[in-house]
Structure formats: C-alpha cells, structure tokens
Scaffold this active site. Structure first.
Site, PDB file in Angstrom:
ATOM      1  N   PHE A  30      18.574  49.946  -6.647  1.00  0.00           N
ATOM      2  CA  PHE A  30      19.047  51.260  -6.199  1.00  0.00           C
ATOM      3  C   PHE A  30      18.086  52.320  -6.721  1.00  0.00           C
ATOM      4  O   PHE A  30      17.615  52.228  -7.848  1.00  0.00           O
ATOM      5  CB  PHE A  30      20.470  51.504  -6.711  1.00  0.00           C
ATOM      6  CG  PHE A  30      21.188  52.577  -5.955  1.00  0.00           C
ATOM      7  CD1 PHE A  30      21.723  52.318  -4.708  1.00  0.00           C
ATOM      8  CD2 PHE A  30      21.322  53.845  -6.485  1.00  0.00           C
ATOM      9  CE1 PHE A  30      22.381  53.306  -3.995  1.00  0.00           C
ATOM     10  CE2 PHE A  30      21.975  54.840  -5.790  1.00  0.00           C
ATOM     11  CZ  PHE A  30      22.509  54.568  -4.543  1.00  0.00           C
ATOM     12  N   ALA A  64      22.430  49.955 -11.294  1.00  0.00           N
ATOM     13  CA  ALA A  64      22.495  50.081 -12.754  1.00  0.00           C
ATOM     14  C   ALA A  64      23.767  49.467 -13.328  1.00  0.00           C
ATOM     15  O   ALA A  64      23.765  48.976 -14.455  1.00  0.00           O
ATOM     16  CB  ALA A  64      22.395  51.558 -13.151  1.00  0.00           C
ATOM     17  N   PHE A  65      24.839  49.479 -12.555  1.00  0.00           N
ATOM     18  CA  PHE A  65      26.107  48.922 -13.032  1.00  0.00           C
ATOM     19  C   PHE A  65      25.987  47.424 -13.289  1.00  0.00           C
ATOM     20  O   PHE A  65      26.655  46.880 -14.161  1.00  0.00           O
ATOM     21  CB  PHE A  65      27.210  49.213 -12.010  1.00  0.00           C
ATOM     22  CG  PHE A  65      28.587  49.010 -12.549  1.00  0.00           C
ATOM     23  CD1 PHE A  65      29.189  49.992 -13.324  1.00  0.00           C
ATOM     24  CD2 PHE A  65      29.288  47.853 -12.284  1.00  0.00           C
ATOM     25  CE1 PHE A  65      30.471  49.809 -13.835  1.00  0.00           C
ATOM     26  CE2 PHE A  65      30.564  47.656 -12.787  1.00  0.00           C
ATOM     27  CZ  PHE A  65      31.161  48.641 -13.567  1.00  0.00           C
ATOM     28  N   ALA A  88      17.747  53.857 -12.388  1.00  0.00           N
ATOM     29  CA  ALA A  88      17.833  55.309 -12.218  1.00  0.00           C
ATOM     30  C   ALA A  88      19.177  55.646 -11.590  1.00  0.00           C
ATOM     31  O   ALA A  88      19.513  55.128 -10.527  1.00  0.00           O
ATOM     32  CB  ALA A  88      16.691  55.811 -11.341  1.00  0.00           C
ATOM     33  N   VAL A  89      19.921  56.488 -12.284  1.00  0.00           N
ATOM     34  CA  VAL A  89      21.199  56.976 -11.766  1.00  0.00           C
ATOM     35  C   VAL A  89      21.046  58.480 -11.611  1.00  0.00           C
ATOM     36  O   VAL A  89      20.774  59.187 -12.582  1.00  0.00           O
ATOM     37  CB  VAL A  89      22.366  56.644 -12.729  1.00  0.00           C
ATOM     38  CG1 VAL A  89      23.695  57.051 -12.114  1.00  0.00           C
ATOM     39  CG2 VAL A  89      22.375  55.161 -13.085  1.00  0.00           C
ATOM     40  N   THR A  94      29.868  63.372  -6.364  1.00  0.00           N
ATOM     41  CA  THR A  94      31.115  62.705  -6.741  1.00  0.00           C
ATOM     42  C   THR A  94      31.022  62.250  -8.192  1.00  0.00           C
ATOM     43  O   THR A  94      29.938  62.222  -8.773  1.00  0.00           O
ATOM     44  CB  THR A  94      31.361  61.467  -5.841  1.00  0.00           C
ATOM     45  OG1 THR A  94      30.379  60.476  -6.169  1.00  0.00           O
ATOM     46  CG2 THR A  94      31.288  61.816  -4.369  1.00  0.00           C
ATOM     47  N   HIS A  96      31.005  59.400  -9.268  1.00  0.00           N
ATOM     48  CA  HIS A  96      30.390  58.059  -9.333  1.00  0.00           C
ATOM     49  C   HIS A  96      29.305  57.996 -10.405  1.00  0.00           C
ATOM     50  O   HIS A  96      29.215  57.037 -11.157  1.00  0.00           O
ATOM     51  CB  HIS A  96      29.816  57.701  -7.959  1.00  0.00           C
ATOM     52  CG  HIS A  96      29.220  56.343  -7.879  1.00  0.00           C
ATOM     53  ND1 HIS A  96      29.983  55.199  -7.854  1.00  0.00           N
ATOM     54  CD2 HIS A  96      27.927  55.942  -7.839  1.00  0.00           C
ATOM     55  CE1 HIS A  96      29.182  54.147  -7.794  1.00  0.00           C
ATOM     56  NE2 HIS A  96      27.927  54.566  -7.791  1.00  0.00           N
TER      57      HIS A  96
END
Length: 170
Positions: A30, A64-65, A88-89, A94, A96
């Site tokens: 992601f 990442a989760f 990378a987040v 939201t 999330h």
C-alpha cells in the site's frame, strides 16, 4: 563524606558493519511508490555497510496493518540478524489512519521488546503524500529507509555483542 572519583563505565555500542549478517525486510504494498523509495534506501544502505545482496530478503504484504504478523514470523524463523519493517500510512479523511498507524506501531513495539533480534520500525506516518515523499528523498537528513537499515545494522551488532558478553551458565 568526600567525593571519590570513579572511572566512567563504557557502554557497548553497535557498529555499522553488515558483513556476514542476514536481514529481512517486511514491506507494505500500500502506498507503493513511497514504500519503493524506502526499500531502495534500505537495500542500498545495507549493501554500502557490507551486506551481500543475497543476504537481504524482502517480504511484501498488503498494508502496514499486516506488517507485524509477517515480522513475527520472520523473527521466529531464526535465520535473520534483524527485521526491518517498511511502510507508509498517510492520513485521510477517516479515522482509518489512526487505527492502522497506532495498531501497527503498538504491535511492532510489543514484538521488538520481546524479540531475540532487532525489529526496526520504518513505517512512515504522515498527514500528506508530500510529507511522505520528503522522507524518501536522498538528501542530508536522509531517506528514512536508509535510516532504518542503519539502525538495523547497529542494533544487530549490539545484540551480537551483548550475546557474546553473557557469562556461560554455571
């Protein structure tokens, strides 16, 4: 009472020689363009510090989760001297972001504190894509993947030194 002079104790530090060490990299797919920059920085730095290309194994996961789960498995494999976690987040509109960033950080901190090898947190948490892009640039404050790789090499060396300094069982 008078003051007595004592010789200061020297604490061991890890060196930056990756020669002969094996590294696992757990990387999120992601935000792929950002993570590719982190991966590039990590790989280049490991090689610059003496790691062989074939001693670096990359394991990609959806996001990442999922990184803590693969990191735990890589630690359990007992084939690596360190696990580097890259992702990378980026904050959205939201909540999330808060859940993913918080849970991955918490789970990796828990794993790192209990692991027999270093687990390095190289997951960016930024408000914008531009902030994330700034952290993969190769400039004086460094690519954050490169920084994570240096931390992994130093910590792997320190873990090895501490293991070597343990007294044998009586």
């Amino acid at each position: 009472m008078g003051m007595t002079s004592q010789t200061p104790m020297t604490a061991p530090e890890g060196g930056l020689d990756a020669s002969g060490r094996r590294f696992a990299i757990a990387a999120s797919r992601f935000n792929e363009a950002i993570v590719e920059g982190l991966l590039k920085g990590a790989r280049e730095t490991l090689v610059e510090l003496g790691a062989e290309e074939d001693s670096i194994e990359v394991y990609q996961v959806p996001g990442a989760f999922e990184i803590p789960a693969i990191a735990r498995r890589l630690v359990e494999e007992s084939r690596f001297d360190a696990v580097i976690c890259l992702g990378a987040v980026i904050r959205g509109e939201t909540p999330h972001f808060d859940y993913v960033a918080g849970e991955s950080a918490r789970e990796l901190a828990y794993l790192a504190a209990r692991s027999s090898i270093p687990v390095i947190y190289g997951i960016l948490t930024t408000d914008t894509i531009e902030q994330a892009q700034d952290r993969i640039e190769f400039r004086e404050d460094g690519n954050k993947g490169s920084y994570a790789a240096r931390a992994a090499v130093e910590m792997a060396d320190l873990f090895a030194r501490l293991k070597g300094s343990q007294a044998p069982d009586a």
